[in-house]
Design an enzyme around this catalytic site. Structure first.
Site, PDB file in Angstrom:
ATOM      1  N   GLU A   1      -3.410   7.959   7.588  1.00  0.00           N
ATOM      2  CA  GLU A   1      -4.475   7.141   7.011  1.00  0.00           C
ATOM      3  C   GLU A   1      -4.823   5.988   7.955  1.00  0.00           C
ATOM      4  O   GLU A   1      -5.988   5.662   8.164  1.00  0.00           O
ATOM      5  CB  GLU A   1      -4.051   6.601   5.635  1.00  0.00           C
ATOM      6  CG  GLU A   1      -5.145   5.800   4.939  1.00  0.00           C
ATOM      7  CD  GLU A   1      -4.742   5.308   3.551  1.00  0.00           C
ATOM      8  OE1 GLU A   1      -3.642   5.659   3.071  1.00  0.00           O
ATOM      9  OE2 GLU A   1      -5.544   4.582   2.942  1.00  0.00           O
TER      10      GLU A   1
ATOM     11  N   HIS B   1       0.820  -1.211   0.000  1.00  0.00           N
ATOM     12  CA  HIS B   1       0.000   0.000   0.000  1.00  0.00           C
ATOM     13  C   HIS B   1       0.858   1.267   0.000  1.00  0.00           C
ATOM     14  O   HIS B   1       0.535   2.252  -0.669  1.00  0.00           O
ATOM     15  CB  HIS B   1      -0.941  -0.047   1.216  1.00  0.00           C
ATOM     16  CG  HIS B   1      -1.661   1.233   1.474  1.00  0.00           C
ATOM     17  ND1 HIS B   1      -1.404   2.018   2.577  1.00  0.00           N
ATOM     18  CD2 HIS B   1      -2.618   1.876   0.755  1.00  0.00           C
ATOM     19  CE1 HIS B   1      -2.188   3.085   2.536  1.00  0.00           C
ATOM     20  NE2 HIS B   1      -2.926   3.032   1.448  1.00  0.00           N
TER      21      HIS B   1
ATOM     22  N   GLU C   1       1.913   1.918  -3.413  1.00  0.00           N
ATOM     23  CA  GLU C   1       0.790   2.497  -4.180  1.00  0.00           C
ATOM     24  C   GLU C   1       0.805   4.028  -4.035  1.00  0.00           C
ATOM     25  O   GLU C   1       0.651   4.759  -5.015  1.00  0.00           O
ATOM     26  CB  GLU C   1      -0.529   1.905  -3.687  1.00  0.00           C
ATOM     27  CG  GLU C   1      -1.763   2.493  -4.359  1.00  0.00           C
ATOM     28  CD  GLU C   1      -2.859   2.808  -3.350  1.00  0.00           C
ATOM     29  OE1 GLU C   1      -3.241   3.989  -3.253  1.00  0.00           O
ATOM     30  OE2 GLU C   1      -3.335   1.880  -2.651  1.00  0.00           O
ATOM     31  N   HIS C   2       0.998   4.502  -2.808  1.00  0.00           N
ATOM     32  CA  HIS C   2       1.098   5.960  -2.607  1.00  0.00           C
ATOM     33  C   HIS C   2       2.292   6.544  -3.374  1.00  0.00           C
ATOM     34  O   HIS C   2       2.196   7.609  -3.975  1.00  0.00           O
ATOM     35  CB  HIS C   2       1.254   6.283  -1.121  1.00  0.00           C
ATOM     36  CG  HIS C   2      -0.041   6.328  -0.365  1.00  0.00           C
ATOM     37  ND1 HIS C   2      -0.462   7.435   0.324  1.00  0.00           N
ATOM     38  CD2 HIS C   2      -1.003   5.389  -0.196  1.00  0.00           C
ATOM     39  CE1 HIS C   2      -1.635   7.192   0.892  1.00  0.00           C
ATOM     40  NE2 HIS C   2      -1.977   5.951   0.608  1.00  0.00           N
TER      41      HIS C   2
END
Lengths: 445, 456
Positions: free
Chosen positions: B151, B71, B74-75
């Site tokens: 997040e 993840h 992904e950022h």
């Protein structure tokens, strides 16, 4: 299943003002019963989407019975004619239809999606007509739903985002109906007679707009609309929502043991037909509405890593809906984040967008015209807004033209006149559970 | 109008791939020489197109100590390439009038743009660029890892029900990678380096580990040519062998408790369940999907009818089962007790619903209702370009195909009442049960009274 969703999705604050491609032509008529109808035929898919919108939102709640509008909407499918709530749910499922809708400040909506094939469509529409014409509002369901609503409220009131949002709403609207919040007391005060009376006086032909999108002919659409209208009272209460007064600036802090502080800053913003609608919405795209490319996103997240989500938006309503800036950040850095937001907003109001930023905002809006209406569901969303708020039928066509003609000066001027520090409310909730906060060494300078 | 995040649920609807028109070969699929798969579905209703790139790598492929790296990468995919500065990807898409984003799951990582259809070539080019030329600085990583921690705080640490779900998975699985949260443990995020993310990229981001999915107002041959032009020059890479980790047998119920600021307790229960591997044979999976729908597929389903509306033991409750994934599956039920009721009451009520099916089965009406909804859902899903692209991509990423869709719907429709009863009898022993419970902690300085007191 939603709560178990394993997806992690990078935030995209999707606050696009409404645009459309010119190809969507809305047919409009008034039924013999007096109902306003808005229709976009489309036979690309064998689906019919229908939505009824009534001027029956929570702004029409009596102050001491806040949540009456919400219970009225909720109980429409709790019993009708000889059907109880299980029979209603089963009938819907039997024909594969879906009902939706809800209540916001202005509107109560009832929406129906059905296959357009005759058996399914007739079954779904017959049920909808029964619900709208013969709701029974069973006492036992109301009692149960009050209990559930209180439980939901009690739970929500332990969560920092709900606390922040309620404090913010209350602070910017005060005694205005938009500021009314449900409490255990107002929920408990809603009785069956209140619901029956509210339905009779607010779910009426003159307070309704009907939107249809999909696979029916004009003739069929006319018959459907008339049939729905024929069993509703022609006219109802004449209550309206008063204009909003601007609040005094305020700074509200509420402790909460969350890791993050939830920040909301803002004031009442604009109406649906506000003269500053376009400059404020397009300006806001630059300030905080443009997803990953806004100034707030750049300053708060991209440059400093202060937050996952930061945004600003105007929500246009019957009367001035909120203008809100928001973010969440760990408790120990909330002061730093607030300083960045303040400076970003101050600079934007003082100078407006740059030419390049305004061009980017226009490009986004105008080039993306077709994407806003590429499904029946999206078309229905816009059509129902146009119908309910009585916007011009060519509103979708005019939108990009109005945007194209905007100047930097017009945007700056609108922000300077309308976004006033004297009226800005700031709410900060929580962040007291941030361990870095607790462990922070004493300041040395 | 609302600001909201793009959200996607995996439910019955996603079981099904696209409903192709009988006489037309749509979608269209091809594979480049370097292994990149391309699937195009023509949908000419509006001048709009969705472009997605799906990488067959997700949290399931991570190793302990670097949870969350799929993840995080992904950022970082938005943080610049050899030729494109950080943030420029988003700006280009916005200038086209489009929107873009990405998401990471246990099984895959996917990137998407929705743009006017005449810009499809541009977004294909942008995706090709970052498949092979990602180039971000340590400074960009240092900022972005803080964004990811925010997040995590937002989605998990400050959300009691998310904490319970995280704990439930960590309890139900001891060896299988689904025990780790997709977003990663905070302690791992604290220790993650820019090179961890770069290594992840180098290891997994290759044409032979990806599928391009395009749905919208395009010609498939034209898109194949555009993809070939943009990606065709890339070399296939040797991908690491993927080890299948099988969760060992469980030998008794497991319980876990989470304490967090909340008003109401909450309980979630998970039983180990089979996963769809052979579309034409694994009938238990379809039967369990029908069972979940009979329990909680619509407002009139059993859990709503009996527990929430009837006995009112719970103010909310539900059931869910997917059964399509790269890894292993669980069947979950959950609920929040009404005032005066306890977590034990809710557990008992949920169990009683399963026992009722074990004993008496399900009615033909219930079965018919589930099937009617599935059939209608097949039509409704065609209204959304994004939904169609999601479905094609997700099926592909877990090792199945959109071509399986019709067969899966057929299989689902052929499930009998006896099969539903049989899976209810076979998969819900407490030998394979895990339970996670939320114990509410008081919120200090309870704001509730203040708010109520400050009301006008």
């Amino acid at each position: 299943m939603q709560k178990f969703s394993a997806f992690l999705i990078s935030l995209f604050l999707w606050f696009a003002p409404g645009f459309a491609r010119a190809a969507v032509e809305i047919q409009h008529w008034t039924t013999p019963e007096g109902a306003r109808v808005y229709f976009v035929p489309s036979d690309a898919l064998p689906i019919l989407d229908l939505q009824l919108d009534f001027a029956a939102g929570s702004a029409y709640d009596p102050a001491d019975k806040a949540s009456l509008a919400s219970f009225t909407r909720r109980l429409i499918d709790a019993g009708a004619g000889s059907l109880d709530e299980d029979a209603i749910a089963n009938r819907l499922a039997d024909v594969g239809a879906q009902m939706g809708g809800g209540v916001d400040d202005d509107r109560a909506s009832v929406s129906l999606r059905t296959l357009s094939s005759k058996t399914e469509r007739d079954g779904a529409l017959d049920l909808l007509v029964t619900l709208m014409h013969e709701p029974t509002f069973p006492e036992d369901v109301l009692v149960r739903e009050r209990k559930r609503a209180v439980a939901d409220l009690q739970e929500a009131l332990t969560q920092p985002d709900t606390i922040a949002s309620r404090r913010f709403t209350q602070a910017i609207y005060g005694d205005h109906p938009y500021g009314r919040l449900a409490t255990e007391a107002t929920i408990g005060a809603v009785g069956r007679e209140d619901v029956v009376r509210f339905f009779r006086s607010h779910y009426t032909v003159d307070r309704m707009s009907i939107s249809l999108v999909g696979d029916v002919t004009r003739q069929e659409a006319e018959a459907i609309a008339s049939r729905i209208a024929s069993g509703l009272p022609r006219s109802g209460g004449h209550d309206t929502i008063p204009p909003v007064a601007l609040p005094a600036a305020a700074d509200i802090r509420v402790p909460h043991p969350s890791a993050q502080a939830h920040v909301m800053i803002g004031m009442p913003g604009i109406t649906r037909e506000d003269a500053d609608y376009y400059p404020l919405l397009i300006g806001n795209y630059v300030l905080g509405g443009g997803g990953f490319v806004s100034r707030l996103m750049d300053e708060v997240r991209e440059k400093r890593g202060f937050a996952y989500s930061t945004y600003s938006y105007f929500a246009p309503q019957q009367q001035a809906g909120p203008f809100q800036i928001g973010l969440q950040t760990k408790g120990s850095q909330v002061s730093d984040a607030l300083a960045v937001v303040d400076e970003t907003v101050r600079t934007f109001i003082a100078d407006g967008p740059t030419e390049a930023e305004l061009t980017a905002a226009k490009d986004y809006t105008i080039n993306g015209f077709g994407l806003r209406l590429d499904s029946n569901r999206k078309v229905l969303g816009y059509v129902s807004v146009i119908g309910f708020y009585r916007l011009p039928l060519d509103w979708l066509e005019q939108y990009p033209k109005a945007v194209a003609s905007l100047t930097v000066e017009a945007v700056r001027d609108a922000f300077q006149r309308r976004v006033k520090p004297d009226h800005m409310v700031r709410v900060v909730v929580g962040g007291d559970g941030d361990t870095a906060h607790a462990a922070a060494p004493p300041a040395t300078q | 109008m609302k600001h909201g995040r793009v959200s996607v649920g995996l439910g019955l609807a996603l079981l099904a791939g696209s409903l192709s028109l009988p006489a037309v070969a749509n979608p269209f699929e091809t594979t480049l020489e370097n292994g990149l798969k391309v699937i195009v579905k023509e949908d000419r209703r509006a001048p709009s197109v969705v472009n997605m790139v799906w990488y067959r790598v997700g949290a399931i492929d991570e190793i302990d100590g670097s949870t969350g790296v799929a993840h995080v990468l992904e950022h970082m995919m938005f943080k610049g390439t050899d030729t494109l500065p950080a943030g420029e990807f988003n700006k280009r898409v916005a200038a086209m009038g489009g929107r873009d984003n990405a998401f990471t799951s246990q099984d895959y990582t996917a990137y998407f743009q929705q743009v006017p259809s005449d810009r499809i070539g541009d977004v294909i080019g942008l995706e090709a660029d970052r498949m092979r030329h990602l180039n971000f600085s340590d400074a960009e990583f240092a900022k972005e890892i803080e964004v990811v921690k925010e997040e995590r705080r937002l989605r998990t640490d400050d959300k009691p029900h998310s904490l319970v779900y995280e704990q439930l998975m960590a309890t139900a699985f001891i060896a299988h990678p689904y025990r780790r949260p997709v977003i990663g443990w905070m302690t791992d995020l604290d220790r993650m380096s820019a090179d961890d993310a770069r290594n992840w990229y180098k290891t997994w981001y290759a044409p032979n580990n990806a599928t391009v999915v395009v749905v919208g107002d395009v010609d498939h041959d034209a898109v194949f040519a555009q993809v070939r032009a943009a990606f065709g020059g890339f070399k296939a890479e040797t991908l690491p062998a993927r080890r299948t980790i099988v969760e060992p047998d469980q030998s008794g119920p497991r319980r876990s408790v989470v304490r967090a600021p909340a008003e109401l307790p909450y309980v979630a229960m998970a039983w180990r369940a089979p996963t769809l591997r052979d579309v034409g044979k694994d009938r238990d999976v379809y039967a369990l999907q029908v069972l979940a729908a009979v329990l909680d597929g619509h407002e009139g389903a059993r859990i709503q009818k009996h527990i929430v509306r009837g006995s009112q033991v719970a103010v909310s409750a539900g059931a869910g089962f997917d059964g399509t994934s790269r890894g292993e599956s669980v069947f979950i039920v959950d609920g929040t007790p009404s005032r005066g009721k306890t977590v034990a009451d809710v557990e008992a009520a949920l169990l009683a619903e399963i026992q009722a099916v074990q004993k008496d089965g399900v009615s033909p009406e219930e079965l018919g209702r589930v099937k009617a909804q599935v059939i209608a859902g097949q039509v409704y899903k065609r209204d959304s370009l994004m939904g169609q692209a999601m479905e094609i991509g997700a099926m592909d990423a877990i090792g199945m195909s959109w071509k399986d869709d019709e067969r899966m719907i057929e299989m689902l429709r052929s499930v009998t009442a006896e099969e539903v009863q049989s899976v209810a009898q076979r998969y819900f022993s407490d030998e394979t049960l895990s339970v996670a419970v939320l114990e509410p902690l008081p919120v200090e300085n309870k704001p509730r009274t203040r708010i109520a007191g400050a009301r006008h």
